[in-house]
Design a protein around this motif. Structure first.
Motif, short mmCIF file in Angstrom:
data_model
loop_
_atom_site.label_atom_id
_atom_site.label_comp_id
_atom_site.label_asym_id
_atom_site.label_seq_id
_atom_site.Cartn_x
_atom_site.Cartn_y
_atom_site.Cartn_z
N ALA A 85 19.76 37.60 6.54
CA ALA A 85 19.00 36.34 6.56
C ALA A 85 18.73 35.84 7.99
N ALA A 86 19.74 35.79 8.83
CA ALA A 86 19.56 35.28 10.19
C ALA A 86 18.57 36.15 10.98
N GLN A 99 7.44 33.43 5.41
CA GLN A 99 6.66 33.48 6.64
C GLN A 99 7.16 32.43 7.60
N GLY A 100 6.91 32.66 8.87
CA GLY A 100 7.32 31.72 9.91
C GLY A 100 6.53 30.43 9.79
N ILE A 101 7.07 29.36 10.36
CA ILE A 101 6.46 28.04 10.23
C ILE A 101 5.09 27.99 10.88
N GLU A 102 4.92 28.61 12.03
CA GLU A 102 3.61 28.59 12.69
C GLU A 102 2.56 29.29 11.84
N SER A 103 2.94 30.41 11.26
CA SER A 103 2.04 31.14 10.37
C SER A 103 1.71 30.30 9.13
N TYR A 104 2.72 29.63 8.59
CA TYR A 104 2.51 28.77 7.42
C TYR A 104 1.56 27.63 7.75
N LEU A 107 10.77 36.45 11.76
CA LEU A 107 9.61 35.76 11.20
C LEU A 107 9.07 34.71 12.16
N SER A 108 9.95 34.08 12.91
CA SER A 108 9.48 33.06 13.84
C SER A 108 8.72 33.67 15.01
N GLY A 109 8.95 34.96 15.29
CA GLY A 109 8.30 35.60 16.42
C GLY A 109 7.06 36.40 16.05
N GLN A 110 6.87 36.66 14.77
CA GLN A 110 5.71 37.46 14.36
C GLN A 110 4.87 36.68 13.36
N GLY A 111 3.62 37.05 13.21
CA GLY A 111 2.73 36.33 12.32
C GLY A 111 2.68 36.88 10.91
N GLU A 112 3.33 38.02 10.70
CA GLU A 112 3.23 38.66 9.39
C GLU A 112 4.30 38.13 8.43
#
Length: 91
Positions: free
Chosen positions: A17-18, A44-49, A24-29
């Protein structure tokens, strides 16, 4: 975007999980999580969301505008500008 490389079973999520959150926070996929061999959730990461949500909002606005055009619910831009200028003078 190739989701085939971003599919993991739920057991992988439980064990990593960690690491998944960091990645996820570093990639857009997004990452697809499966349960019993079936895709169940997408992470998905927050920026992508946020980008996805902004895109959806813009698409909704475009769809609304297209629907208004089809329904003939439009006014010439000059008329609208004059009306708005009239409102601002009355304030």
């Amino acid at each position: 975007m190739k989701l085939s490389k971003q599919i993991k079973p739920i057991s992988y999520l439980k064990a990593h999980a960690a690491e998944i959150v960091r990645n996820l926070s570093g990639q857009g996929e997004p990452l697809v999580i499966t349960q019993n061999g079936e895709a169940k959730v997408v992470l998905q990461g927050i920026e992508s969301y946020e980008q996805t949500q902004e895109t959806m909002a813009l698409l909704k606005i475009l769809a609304l505008g297209s629907r208004q055009l089809e329904d003939g619910n439009v006014q010439p831009a000059g008329d609208v500008i004059e009306r708005l200028r009239g409102r601002s003078k009355n304030r």
